[in-house]
Design a protein around this motif. Structure first.
Motif, PDB file in Angstrom:
ATOM      1  N   THR A 149       0.822  -1.201   0.000  1.00  0.00           N
ATOM      2  CA  THR A 149       0.000   0.000   0.000  1.00  0.00           C
ATOM      3  C   THR A 149       0.860   1.256   0.000  1.00  0.00           C
ATOM      4  O   THR A 149       0.591   2.218  -0.720  1.00  0.00           O
ATOM      5  CB  THR A 149      -0.926   0.023   1.234  1.00  0.00           C
ATOM      6  OG1 THR A 149      -1.752  -1.143   1.210  1.00  0.00           O
ATOM      7  CG2 THR A 149      -1.799   1.276   1.221  1.00  0.00           C
ATOM      8  N   GLU A 150       1.944   1.240   0.825  1.00  0.00           N
ATOM      9  CA  GLU A 150       2.832   2.387   0.887  1.00  0.00           C
ATOM     10  C   GLU A 150       3.509   2.632  -0.452  1.00  0.00           C
ATOM     11  O   GLU A 150       3.694   3.761  -0.882  1.00  0.00           O
ATOM     12  CB  GLU A 150       3.893   2.175   1.970  1.00  0.00           C
ATOM     13  CG  GLU A 150       3.330   2.239   3.383  1.00  0.00           C
ATOM     14  CD  GLU A 150       4.377   1.922   4.419  1.00  0.00           C
ATOM     15  OE1 GLU A 150       5.530   1.688   4.015  1.00  0.00           O
ATOM     16  OE2 GLU A 150       4.042   1.893   5.614  1.00  0.00           O
ATOM     17  N   THR A 151       3.882   1.545  -1.134  1.00  0.00           N
ATOM     18  CA  THR A 151       4.514   1.670  -2.440  1.00  0.00           C
ATOM     19  C   THR A 151       3.564   2.305  -3.440  1.00  0.00           C
ATOM     20  O   THR A 151       3.940   3.186  -4.215  1.00  0.00           O
ATOM     21  CB  THR A 151       4.965   0.295  -2.958  1.00  0.00           C
ATOM     22  OG1 THR A 151       5.882  -0.270  -2.034  1.00  0.00           O
ATOM     23  CG2 THR A 151       5.651   0.439  -4.313  1.00  0.00           C
ATOM     24  N   GLU A 152       2.295   1.866  -3.410  1.00  0.00           N
ATOM     25  CA  GLU A 152       1.301   2.428  -4.315  1.00  0.00           C
ATOM     26  C   GLU A 152       1.070   3.901  -4.010  1.00  0.00           C
ATOM     27  O   GLU A 152       0.941   4.730  -4.912  1.00  0.00           O
ATOM     28  CB  GLU A 152      -0.016   1.654  -4.193  1.00  0.00           C
ATOM     29  CG  GLU A 152       0.070   0.224  -4.727  1.00  0.00           C
ATOM     30  CD  GLU A 152      -1.221  -0.547  -4.493  1.00  0.00           C
ATOM     31  OE1 GLU A 152      -2.172   0.052  -3.947  1.00  0.00           O
ATOM     32  OE2 GLU A 152      -1.283  -1.722  -4.882  1.00  0.00           O
ATOM     33  N   ASN A 153       1.023   4.252  -2.699  1.00  0.00           N
ATOM     34  CA  ASN A 153       0.818   5.644  -2.325  1.00  0.00           C
ATOM     35  C   ASN A 153       1.995   6.509  -2.745  1.00  0.00           C
ATOM     36  O   ASN A 153       1.828   7.659  -3.170  1.00  0.00           O
ATOM     37  CB  ASN A 153       0.607   5.763  -0.809  1.00  0.00           C
ATOM     38  CG  ASN A 153      -0.727   5.198  -0.368  1.00  0.00           C
ATOM     39  OD1 ASN A 153      -1.662   5.105  -1.170  1.00  0.00           O
ATOM     40  ND2 ASN A 153      -0.827   4.823   0.897  1.00  0.00           N
ATOM     41  N   SER A 154       3.222   5.959  -2.593  1.00  0.00           N
ATOM     42  CA  SER A 154       4.417   6.712  -2.951  1.00  0.00           C
ATOM     43  C   SER A 154       4.434   7.049  -4.438  1.00  0.00           C
ATOM     44  O   SER A 154       4.890   8.104  -4.847  1.00  0.00           O
ATOM     45  CB  SER A 154       5.673   5.931  -2.569  1.00  0.00           C
ATOM     46  OG  SER A 154       5.754   5.779  -1.164  1.00  0.00           O
ATOM     47  N   LYS A 155       3.929   6.103  -5.241  1.00  0.00           N
ATOM     48  CA  LYS A 155       3.911   6.322  -6.676  1.00  0.00           C
ATOM     49  C   LYS A 155       2.974   7.479  -7.042  1.00  0.00           C
ATOM     50  O   LYS A 155       3.154   8.131  -8.060  1.00  0.00           O
ATOM     51  CB  LYS A 155       3.480   5.047  -7.391  1.00  0.00           C
ATOM     52  CG  LYS A 155       4.520   3.937  -7.354  1.00  0.00           C
ATOM     53  CD  LYS A 155       4.033   2.702  -8.085  1.00  0.00           C
ATOM     54  CE  LYS A 155       5.084   1.597  -8.059  1.00  0.00           C
ATOM     55  NZ  LYS A 155       4.607   0.362  -8.752  1.00  0.00           N
ATOM     56  N   LYS A 156       1.951   7.711  -6.217  1.00  0.00           N
ATOM     57  CA  LYS A 156       0.997   8.779  -6.489  1.00  0.00           C
ATOM     58  C   LYS A 156       1.537  10.136  -6.068  1.00  0.00           C
ATOM     59  O   LYS A 156       1.059  11.166  -6.527  1.00  0.00           O
ATOM     60  CB  LYS A 156      -0.317   8.499  -5.759  1.00  0.00           C
ATOM     61  CG  LYS A 156      -1.025   7.226  -6.211  1.00  0.00           C
ATOM     62  CD  LYS A 156      -2.292   6.993  -5.387  1.00  0.00           C
ATOM     63  CE  LYS A 156      -2.965   5.678  -5.787  1.00  0.00           C
ATOM     64  NZ  LYS A 156      -4.181   5.423  -4.968  1.00  0.00           N
ATOM     65  N   LEU A 157       2.530  10.149  -5.147  1.00  0.00           N
ATOM     66  CA  LEU A 157       3.089  11.388  -4.661  1.00  0.00           C
ATOM     67  C   LEU A 157       4.213  11.867  -5.577  1.00  0.00           C
ATOM     68  O   LEU A 157       5.033  11.086  -6.032  1.00  0.00           O
ATOM     69  CB  LEU A 157       3.633  11.207  -3.242  1.00  0.00           C
ATOM     70  CG  LEU A 157       2.612  10.839  -2.168  1.00  0.00           C
ATOM     71  CD1 LEU A 157       3.305  10.577  -0.852  1.00  0.00           C
ATOM     72  CD2 LEU A 157       1.566  11.931  -2.014  1.00  0.00           C
ATOM     73  N   LYS A 158       4.239  13.163  -5.823  1.00  0.00           N
ATOM     74  CA  LYS A 158       5.274  13.741  -6.672  1.00  0.00           C
ATOM     75  C   LYS A 158       5.837  14.978  -6.014  1.00  0.00           C
ATOM     76  O   LYS A 158       5.095  15.863  -5.599  1.00  0.00           O
ATOM     77  CB  LYS A 158       4.698  14.087  -8.048  1.00  0.00           C
ATOM     78  CG  LYS A 158       5.740  14.599  -9.037  1.00  0.00           C
ATOM     79  CD  LYS A 158       5.128  14.864 -10.398  1.00  0.00           C
ATOM     80  CE  LYS A 158       6.172  15.371 -11.385  1.00  0.00           C
ATOM     81  NZ  LYS A 158       5.580  15.650 -12.718  1.00  0.00           N
ATOM     82  N   GLU A 175       7.146  18.264   2.486  1.00  0.00           N
ATOM     83  CA  GLU A 175       7.267  16.881   2.031  1.00  0.00           C
ATOM     84  C   GLU A 175       8.002  16.041   3.075  1.00  0.00           C
ATOM     85  O   GLU A 175       9.104  16.396   3.499  1.00  0.00           O
ATOM     86  CB  GLU A 175       8.015  16.835   0.692  1.00  0.00           C
ATOM     87  CG  GLU A 175       7.279  17.582  -0.412  1.00  0.00           C
ATOM     88  CD  GLU A 175       7.989  17.541  -1.747  1.00  0.00           C
ATOM     89  OE1 GLU A 175       7.441  18.080  -2.718  1.00  0.00           O
ATOM     90  OE2 GLU A 175       9.097  16.970  -1.823  1.00  0.00           O
TER      91      GLU A 175
END
Length: 237
Positions: A32-41, A82
């Motif tokens: 889940t954290e990996t998926e969330n990280s991908k959404k953050l820029k 951030e």
């Protein structure tokens, strides 16, 4: 103008800040954290810190603070901050170290009023915890100097910003460092060699090598304080 009560509330109110933890995640939470990280820029340019972005928060947070004889100094986030961690160990930090990146105000509270004495754009803190760090003091006859060191790890030394508080009138201000025609915001000093006051001169020990045990790589630089220009000026190297 930033209210002190709001700053302290932001510093201590965990409900307003995203949880920051270094506990080992389960397989599902890691996914889940990996998926969330991908959404953050990140809104900032790429750098060599190998930061993995975990969260973006808008609540103001105190990242550094110190109580002085004249008042209080705070370094407070503004806009979006951030929050991340070091993904790959390097000279910037160990794997898992917490990172905080954003725009910050240095706020001075004195005699019931508050004043922004410096603004930082795209400043990075690298620390072991999310607790506010302190500023270290060097005392002179007319002024107390406080050093802000955003990153706890040093390869060729610590890089610190300096702020002065006048003992007479209580005024606070940033201090620059001048060498010849060059002026810079920070000083660099070797690990285990904190800058010191010697006969009202600032003596800074630098290292021109990354070998921390190599005493031959050390060099002392002496600065004279020009209070009228709010500068430390190199006297000798």
């Amino acid at each position: 103008m930033i209210l002190c009560s709001a700053l302290l509330t932001a510093c201590g109110n965990n409900e307003q800040q995203p949880p920051v933890t270094q506990e080992t995640p389960t397989q599902n939470s890691q996914s889940t954290e990996t998926e969330n990280s991908k959404k953050l820029k990140s809104q900032y340019p790429d750098n060599k810190y190998n930061i993995e972005l975990d969260a973006i928060q808008e609540a103001s947070t105190v990242r550094a603070q110190v109580n002085t004889e004249q008042g209080e100094l705070f370094v407070v986030s503004k806009d979006k901050e951030e929050i991340g961690h070091i993904g790959v160990p390097s000279v910037f930090g160990a794997e898992g170290d917490l990172t905080f990146r954003g725009n910050y105000d240095v706020v001075y509270k004195h005699n019931g009023s508050e004043q922004v004495i410096k603004e930082f754009n795209d400043l990075i803190f690298v620390q072991k915890t999310d607790k506010p760090i302190s500023l270290e003091k060097i005392s002179f006859k007319e002024v107390d100097i406080f050093l802000l060191t955003p990153e706890y790890m040093a390869s060729r030394g610590y890089n610190s910003f300096a702020f002065g508080i006048n003992k007479g009138n209580g005024g606070a201000f940033p201090i620059a460092f001048k060498t010849g025609e060059n002026e810079q915001e920070t000083i660099n000093y070797a690990v285990d060699h904190f800058p010191k006051n010697e006969n009202e001169k600032l003596v800074v020990t630098t290292r021109n090598t990354e070998e921390e045990n190599n005493e031959q790589g050390l060099k002392e630089i002496t600065y004279t304080l020009d209070l009228s220009k709010k500068q430390f000026v190199v006297e000798s190297e």
